[in-house]
Structures are given as C-alpha cells and as structure tokens.
Scaffold this motif. Structure first.
Motif, PDB file in Angstrom:
ATOM      1  N   ARG A 237     -16.301  -3.718   3.059  1.00  0.00           N
ATOM      2  CA  ARG A 237     -14.822  -3.713   2.433  1.00  0.00           C
ATOM      3  C   ARG A 237     -13.902  -4.232   3.281  1.00  0.00           C
ATOM      4  NH1 ARG A 237     -11.903  -0.223  -1.903  1.00  0.00           N
ATOM      5  NH2 ARG A 237      -9.650  -0.883  -1.617  1.00  0.00           N
ATOM      6  N   VAL A 238     -12.908  -5.143   2.675  1.00  0.00           N
ATOM      7  CA  VAL A 238     -11.598  -5.932   3.461  1.00  0.00           C
ATOM      8  C   VAL A 238     -10.523  -5.026   3.334  1.00  0.00           C
ATOM      9  CG1 VAL A 238     -10.235  -8.082   3.525  1.00  0.00           C
ATOM     10  CG2 VAL A 238     -12.771  -8.177   3.332  1.00  0.00           C
ATOM     11  N   GLY A 239      -9.991  -4.606   4.330  1.00  0.00           N
ATOM     12  CA  GLY A 239      -9.013  -3.849   4.428  1.00  0.00           C
ATOM     13  C   GLY A 239      -7.404  -4.671   3.989  1.00  0.00           C
ATOM     14  N   LYS A 240      -6.381  -3.818   3.766  1.00  0.00           N
ATOM     15  CA  LYS A 240      -5.209  -4.408   3.511  1.00  0.00           C
ATOM     16  C   LYS A 240      -4.510  -5.194   4.749  1.00  0.00           C
ATOM     17  CE  LYS A 240      -4.998  -3.152  -1.033  1.00  0.00           C
ATOM     18  NZ  LYS A 240      -4.319  -2.208  -1.436  1.00  0.00           N
ATOM     19  N   CYS A 241      -4.686  -4.458   6.017  1.00  0.00           N
ATOM     20  CA  CYS A 241      -4.225  -5.513   7.029  1.00  0.00           C
ATOM     21  C   CYS A 241      -4.838  -6.741   7.086  1.00  0.00           C
ATOM     22  CB  CYS A 241      -4.454  -4.901   8.178  1.00  0.00           C
ATOM     23  SG  CYS A 241      -3.670  -3.223   8.360  1.00  0.00           S
ATOM     24  N   GLU A 242      -6.151  -6.816   6.991  1.00  0.00           N
ATOM     25  CA  GLU A 242      -6.567  -8.254   7.060  1.00  0.00           C
ATOM     26  C   GLU A 242      -6.316  -9.016   5.826  1.00  0.00           C
ATOM     27  OE1 GLU A 242     -11.304 -10.285   7.402  1.00  0.00           O
ATOM     28  OE2 GLU A 242     -11.104  -8.042   7.284  1.00  0.00           O
ATOM     29  N   LEU A 243      -6.280  -8.537   4.672  1.00  0.00           N
ATOM     30  CA  LEU A 243      -5.494  -9.366   3.465  1.00  0.00           C
ATOM     31  C   LEU A 243      -4.386  -9.896   3.794  1.00  0.00           C
ATOM     32  CD1 LEU A 243      -6.745  -7.342   0.227  1.00  0.00           C
ATOM     33  CD2 LEU A 243      -7.193  -9.806   0.663  1.00  0.00           C
ATOM     34  N   ALA A 244      -3.376  -9.228   4.315  1.00  0.00           N
ATOM     35  CA  ALA A 244      -2.083  -9.531   4.660  1.00  0.00           C
ATOM     36  C   ALA A 244      -1.807 -10.504   5.806  1.00  0.00           C
ATOM     37  CB  ALA A 244      -1.389  -8.313   4.746  1.00  0.00           C
ATOM     38  N   SER A 245      -3.028 -10.969   6.592  1.00  0.00           N
ATOM     39  CA  SER A 245      -2.879 -11.685   7.808  1.00  0.00           C
ATOM     40  C   SER A 245      -2.076 -12.908   7.378  1.00  0.00           C
ATOM     41  CB  SER A 245      -4.113 -11.687   8.268  1.00  0.00           C
ATOM     42  OG  SER A 245      -4.111 -12.470   9.559  1.00  0.00           O
ATOM     43  N   GLY A 246      -1.317 -13.353   8.053  1.00  0.00           N
ATOM     44  CA  GLY A 246      -0.531 -14.512   7.670  1.00  0.00           C
ATOM     45  C   GLY A 246       0.664 -14.223   6.688  1.00  0.00           C
ATOM     46  N   GLY A 247       0.618 -13.064   6.086  1.00  0.00           N
ATOM     47  CA  GLY A 247       1.632 -12.669   5.139  1.00  0.00           C
ATOM     48  C   GLY A 247       2.592 -11.382   5.670  1.00  0.00           C
ATOM     49  N   THR A 248       2.702 -10.556   4.564  1.00  0.00           N
ATOM     50  CA  THR A 248       3.305  -9.336   4.652  1.00  0.00           C
ATOM     51  C   THR A 248       2.711  -8.087   4.337  1.00  0.00           C
ATOM     52  OG1 THR A 248       5.418 -10.618   4.389  1.00  0.00           O
ATOM     53  CG2 THR A 248       5.607  -8.068   4.196  1.00  0.00           C
ATOM     54  N   LEU A 249       2.672  -7.085   5.335  1.00  0.00           N
ATOM     55  CA  LEU A 249       2.013  -5.940   4.873  1.00  0.00           C
ATOM     56  C   LEU A 249       3.218  -4.943   4.523  1.00  0.00           C
ATOM     57  CD1 LEU A 249      -0.505  -3.842   4.639  1.00  0.00           C
ATOM     58  CD2 LEU A 249       0.013  -3.255   7.024  1.00  0.00           C
ATOM     59  N   PHE A 250       3.122  -4.209   3.449  1.00  0.00           N
ATOM     60  CA  PHE A 250       4.333  -3.017   2.870  1.00  0.00           C
ATOM     61  C   PHE A 250       3.644  -1.864   2.843  1.00  0.00           C
ATOM     62  CE2 PHE A 250       6.671  -1.212  -0.723  1.00  0.00           C
ATOM     63  CZ  PHE A 250       7.732  -0.830   0.017  1.00  0.00           C
ATOM     64  N   LEU A 251       4.183  -0.991   3.587  1.00  0.00           N
ATOM     65  CA  LEU A 251       3.738   0.382   3.824  1.00  0.00           C
ATOM     66  C   LEU A 251       4.761   1.243   3.178  1.00  0.00           C
ATOM     67  CD1 LEU A 251       2.637   0.368   7.628  1.00  0.00           C
ATOM     68  CD2 LEU A 251       1.074   0.165   5.467  1.00  0.00           C
ATOM     69  N   ASP A 252       4.626   1.515   2.003  1.00  0.00           N
ATOM     70  CA  ASP A 252       5.580   2.253   1.134  1.00  0.00           C
ATOM     71  C   ASP A 252       5.444   3.869   1.497  1.00  0.00           C
ATOM     72  OD1 ASP A 252       7.493   2.990  -0.420  1.00  0.00           O
ATOM     73  OD2 ASP A 252       6.370   2.572  -2.283  1.00  0.00           O
ATOM     74  N   GLU A 253       6.242   4.599   1.544  1.00  0.00           N
ATOM     75  CA  GLU A 253       6.439   5.987   1.951  1.00  0.00           C
ATOM     76  C   GLU A 253       5.586   6.265   3.259  1.00  0.00           C
ATOM     77  OE1 GLU A 253       8.374   7.645   0.592  1.00  0.00           O
ATOM     78  OE2 GLU A 253       8.620   6.371  -1.374  1.00  0.00           O
ATOM     79  N   ILE A 254       5.800   5.544   4.265  1.00  0.00           N
ATOM     80  CA  ILE A 254       5.228   5.786   5.661  1.00  0.00           C
ATOM     81  C   ILE A 254       5.153   7.002   6.080  1.00  0.00           C
ATOM     82  CG2 ILE A 254       7.431   4.884   6.937  1.00  0.00           C
ATOM     83  CD1 ILE A 254       3.790   3.795   7.785  1.00  0.00           C
TER      84      ILE A 254
ATOM     85  N   VAL B 293       6.617  -4.489   6.765  1.00  0.00           N
ATOM     86  CA  VAL B 293       7.815  -3.916   6.180  1.00  0.00           C
ATOM     87  C   VAL B 293       7.184  -2.359   5.657  1.00  0.00           C
ATOM     88  CG1 VAL B 293       9.492  -4.036   4.416  1.00  0.00           C
ATOM     89  CG2 VAL B 293       8.660  -6.219   5.508  1.00  0.00           C
ATOM     90  N   ALA B 294       8.212  -1.253   6.290  1.00  0.00           N
ATOM     91  CA  ALA B 294       7.858   0.058   5.909  1.00  0.00           C
ATOM     92  C   ALA B 294       9.161   0.614   5.017  1.00  0.00           C
ATOM     93  CB  ALA B 294       7.879   0.588   7.098  1.00  0.00           C
ATOM     94  N   ALA B 295       8.779   1.340   4.127  1.00  0.00           N
ATOM     95  CA  ALA B 295       9.676   2.068   3.499  1.00  0.00           C
ATOM     96  C   ALA B 295       9.342   3.633   3.068  1.00  0.00           C
ATOM     97  CB  ALA B 295       9.533   1.604   1.933  1.00  0.00           C
ATOM     98  N   THR B 296      10.554   4.435   3.224  1.00  0.00           N
ATOM     99  CA  THR B 296      10.203   5.801   2.730  1.00  0.00           C
ATOM    100  C   THR B 296      11.552   6.279   1.947  1.00  0.00           C
ATOM    101  OG1 THR B 296      10.418   8.000   3.855  1.00  0.00           O
ATOM    102  CG2 THR B 296      11.905   6.313   4.819  1.00  0.00           C
TER     103      THR B 296
ATOM    104  N   ILE C 226       0.871  -1.220   0.103  1.00  0.00           N
ATOM    105  CA  ILE C 226      -0.057   0.037   0.011  1.00  0.00           C
ATOM    106  C   ILE C 226       0.834   1.171   0.059  1.00  0.00           C
ATOM    107  CG2 ILE C 226      -0.271  -0.019   2.422  1.00  0.00           C
ATOM    108  CD1 ILE C 226      -3.068   1.017   2.254  1.00  0.00           C
ATOM    109  N   ASN C 227       0.785   2.249  -0.904  1.00  0.00           N
ATOM    110  CA  ASN C 227       1.563   3.363  -1.055  1.00  0.00           C
ATOM    111  C   ASN C 227       0.853   4.714  -0.122  1.00  0.00           C
ATOM    112  OD1 ASN C 227       2.549   5.724  -1.924  1.00  0.00           O
ATOM    113  ND2 ASN C 227       3.429   4.956  -3.791  1.00  0.00           N
ATOM    114  N   CYS C 228       1.288   4.793   0.797  1.00  0.00           N
ATOM    115  CA  CYS C 228       0.487   5.852   1.707  1.00  0.00           C
ATOM    116  C   CYS C 228       0.759   7.239   1.008  1.00  0.00           C
ATOM    117  CB  CYS C 228       1.364   5.855   3.048  1.00  0.00           C
ATOM    118  SG  CYS C 228       1.509   4.293   4.039  1.00  0.00           S
ATOM    119  N   ALA C 229       1.512   7.668   0.038  1.00  0.00           N
ATOM    120  CA  ALA C 229       1.609   8.727  -0.571  1.00  0.00           C
ATOM    121  C   ALA C 229       0.328   8.796  -1.787  1.00  0.00           C
ATOM    122  CB  ALA C 229       3.029   9.032  -1.123  1.00  0.00           C
ATOM    123  N   ALA C 230       0.118   7.740  -2.206  1.00  0.00           N
ATOM    124  CA  ALA C 230      -0.726   7.809  -3.294  1.00  0.00           C
ATOM    125  C   ALA C 230      -2.440   7.817  -3.047  1.00  0.00           C
ATOM    126  CB  ALA C 230      -0.444   6.648  -4.240  1.00  0.00           C
TER     127      ALA C 230
END
Length: 459
Positions: A225-242, A278-281, A196-200
């Motif tokens: 609506r199912v959110g990205k956190c729930e979709l990523a449960s058991g996997g990895t949530l990538f927060l781009d431009e945190i 996993v976050a990124a900036t 998920i791109n937090c800037a977009a």
C-alpha cells in the motif's frame, strides 16, 4: 525516476541475466523467476513495482500470469515479451491489462523505454484514482467579503508561494481544510493535495495510512500500500486534527519532515519524499503541547506560519452570501429552482451564534431545502429554538428566560426529537465526527448514539 523493484520472468536464464543487468544499470532492483508459477509465489511473498514476463513458459505462461494477477485484483504493471507475437495475442494481453507488449528480438533501449513508460503510467493512474475520489467529495469555495475574511485572503497570498509549513487553527466547521486546499492551489506545487484526518483513523492504522505498508506487514496487509506521504510527494500533505495523532507516531513524522524520507510499515527501504506539510487543529496548540498531546519539537517544526480561521459568529455579514451559495449548491443537487429566503428567516440566521460555524449553516440550509416544497424558505423550515430569541420581562433577581416563537403544534414528541437531533448534531461537530467522543459528550453509550444517528439520518 525513483529506483523500483522489478521482477523478470523468463524460462531462459541467459535472457533473465541480460535483462537484469540492463535494468540494474538504470538503478532498479531486479529479481528473477523461471516461469509464471514461480513468479506468483514471489509476488505473493514480496513487494514489486513491475513485472517483465516472457509469453511462452512451462507450467504457467505470461498470459496466465497476467490473468492470475488481475483476478486477484493486483494492478501491478506487466510488460509481456514474446518471439511468437501475433495481433491476436497482443490484443488478448492488452485486454487483460498488460502495460505493454514487445516483440523479440528487440533493442535494450526498447525495454528500457517500455519500463519507464509503464512505471510513469502507474504513478499517473494512481494519482488519477486519488483525484477522482477527492473530486467526488466536492471541494466548495471560499465565500465571504467581511474584514476577517479579507485579512485571511491577504495572509494566504503571502504564505502560499513559500515552502514554509503552516499551522491552521480554528473551531470545528470553520473550513480549515478549505484553507489548506487554497494554500496548495496557490502554491504552484505540481503534486497532489492529500488530506488525512488524524482523528478519524484508528491509532493502530494511522501509521500505515501515512507511510504505507508492505505485503504481510500485519494481519490484513494483503498487498503493498502506498501511504499518503508518498502520494503527496511534490504536493501538499494536510494533517487535520494533528493533536489526535499518537505521540509515538509524531516522532516518526518529525523524522520524515527533518530527513525527507519515509519507511513503509514492515519494510526496511527508505523512499525520498518532497512534502509541504499543512497541519490543523480545533484545539489551542500551545495548550495541547502543555497537555502532552503534541510534541513540542513537532509543533515548532509545523508552526512556521500560523493561520487562524475566522468564526462564523465573527463575520455575520457573510451569512447572506453563504446562504445564497448553499441554496444554489443544493438546488443543483436536488434539481430544482433555487427558493428565496424570507426576511424573518434571514434575520434568525444572521442573529444565531453558530457554534458549528459554516458547516452547521450548510447542514441547516440543506435541511431547509429538503423541507421546503415551494419557492420560499421561511421560519417554519428552520429548527425549533434556533433563535435569535428576545428576552421577556422578569422580576428582579429572576433568571432570564428566552421567549421562543410559537410552534406550529404543541405535540411534545416532534419537538423532543428535534432537540435530540440538534444536540447529537452539535456533539458530532464538537467531536470532529468521532462517534466515541460524541457519545461521551452526550453521556450515552456509543451503541445508543449509532442507533440515534441512523434514526435521525445524521450519517
């Protein structure tokens, strides 16, 4: 399986009660409706994960209920029950989109198995839809054998198998999402990689995007609506431009990381999630904390392991490999034989500073592939002013003036257009694709920027 909310639809009160008790014993929340019309009203105002309906009912029967849901683009699983089953009605129900078709009388174990199967299939279908969308974007691969890339590979091998949060830092275009995907693949986690791109995403919509929402939570929330956190449960949530995430929302994210539960917008029930974040900036994280763009406590939570992605100008030895990779990639897309690269053109590519990093190189190769009609990409297929450009002799104290290669034509308009296109492209890269921010960098209106983006085909 996590407890779900199920709607039982039957005109016989006794049967509704039996089904309710049975499903509640499995941990599910159950509501009742006496016919299809009442069920539609409840589905229109409430949130459910599955419908269990009788076939024959007054006002609106089970097939009518199923058809109304599908025509409204509601993909909630529906199990149809009937004591008047025929092959024709079963086929009709399945064609419309029933998850299962059960003949009465039945054992309660049959219902329980059908419910479990339908709910599991719903999760699988939702993940499949998400994966198809992700795969359609093309994920690419790591390319590079330079020392900075070897160091990156070694770090990823160490970090990937752990559950530790990772903070990826790197300029725009370096491949931060590619690093995050590699971490997920090497982690062995069975769930999805969800970026998920937090800037977009507009700030007012980002909370719903992350946590999901219930129907009616706000204007335009026409269904759950199912959110990205729930979709990523058991996997990895990538927060781009945190660092672009609103501070108030950062506090809610911190709670998710600390407690392992989410709460949908407009809802009051909590859902447990198992996330690796996993976050990124493209900013300096500590400066972002000092500037109030990133909560200090969230930063500490995310920055267990920091990964710095090498700049392309710090690994020039990888440029020939990257050029070859992108030439073959776009040759496949354009259905043509891969052209060669002239030595002069390669020298320019290897000597350029690449402020837009690998993304800029990829865009340039795509452009060259489109312009090149033969089997050789030459200097003529590269943008004017790319460099490297040797310095000319100058008088003492004079400003150094780079010498440009002679253009094919002295006509002013094409060169002005090329320079404008390059500057807009660079502004978009620095702004991470944010049009408003890019317009500010260029000191033009956002409306003018949109016009020029369309004109130069930069969408």
């Amino acid at each position: 399986m996590t407890a779900k909310r199920i709607l039982v639809v039957d005109n016989e009160a006794k049967m509704r009660r039996i089904l309710e008790l049975s499903l509640r014993s499995l941990g599910h929340e159950v509501e009742q409706a006496g016919d299809g019309q009442e069920a539609l009203a409840m589905l229109d105002t409430g949130s459910f994960d599955l419908v269990l309906t009788d076939l024959r009912m007054p006002r609106l029967d089970g097939i009518g209920l199923l058809r109304a849901l599908r025509e409204a683009d509601n993909d909630i699983p529906v199990i149809v029950m009937t004591a008047y089953g025929t092959i024709e009605t079963a086929v009709a129900a399945m064609k419309i989109g029933a998850a299962d078709y059960i003949i009465r009388p039945f054992e309660m174990e049959t219902i329980e198995m059908a419910v479990s199967r339908a709910l599991t299939m719903q999760v699988v279908q939702r993940e499949n839809r998400f994966l198809k969308e992700e795969m359609s974007r093309g994920w690419g691969d790591f390319v590079g054998t330079s020392k900075p890339m070897q160091d990156l590979y070694d770090l990823l091998k160490q970090v990937a198998p752990t559950r530790s949060s990772v903070f990826i830092v790197g300029e725009t275009g370096t491949g931060k999402e590619l690093v995050a995907r590699a971490l997920h693949v090497a982690s062995g986690r069975s769930g999805l990689f969800v970026p998920i791109n937090c800037a977009a995403i507009p700030a007012e919509l980002l909370e719903s995007e992350l946590f999901g929402h219930v129907k009616g939570a706000f204007t335009g929330a026409l269904r759950d609506r199912v959110g990205k956190c729930e979709l990523a449960s058991g996997g990895t949530l990538f927060l781009d431009e945190i660092t672009e995430m609103p501070i108030g929302l950062q506090a809610k994210l911190l709670r998710v990381l600390q407690e392992g539960v989410i709460e949908k917008v407009g809802g009051n029930a909590v859902t447990p999630v198992d996330l690796r974040v996993v976050a990124a900036t493209n900013r300096d994280p500590q400066q972002s904390v000092d500037a109030g763009l990133l909560r200090r406590d969230l930063y500490f939570r995310l920055n267990v392991v920091r990964v710095d992605v090498p700049l392309l100008r710090d690994r020039h030895g990888d440029i020939p490999l990257l050029v070859e990779y992108f030439v073959h990639k776009y040759s496949v897309e354009l259905s043509r034989t891969p052209p060669r690269i002239s030595s002069d053109a390669m020298a320019i590519l290897e000597g350029y500073a690449w402020p837009g990093n690998v993304r800029e190189l990829e865009n340039l190769i795509e452009r060259a592939m489109v312009l090149c009609r033969g089997d050789l990409i030459t200097v003529a297929h590269l943008p004017v002013g790319l460099g490297p450009l040797p310095a000319v002799a100058k008088e003492p104290g004079a400003d150094p003036k780079p010498a440009s290669r002679a253009p094919d034509s002295l006509a002013l308009r094409p060169h002005v257009d090329e320079l404008e296109r390059h500057l807009i492209h660079e502004a978009l890269l620095q702004a991470g694709g944010n049009k408003a921010a890019a317009a500010r960098l260029l000191k033009i209106s956002e409306r003018a920027l949109w016009y020029k983006i369309k004109r130069y085909g930069l969408t």
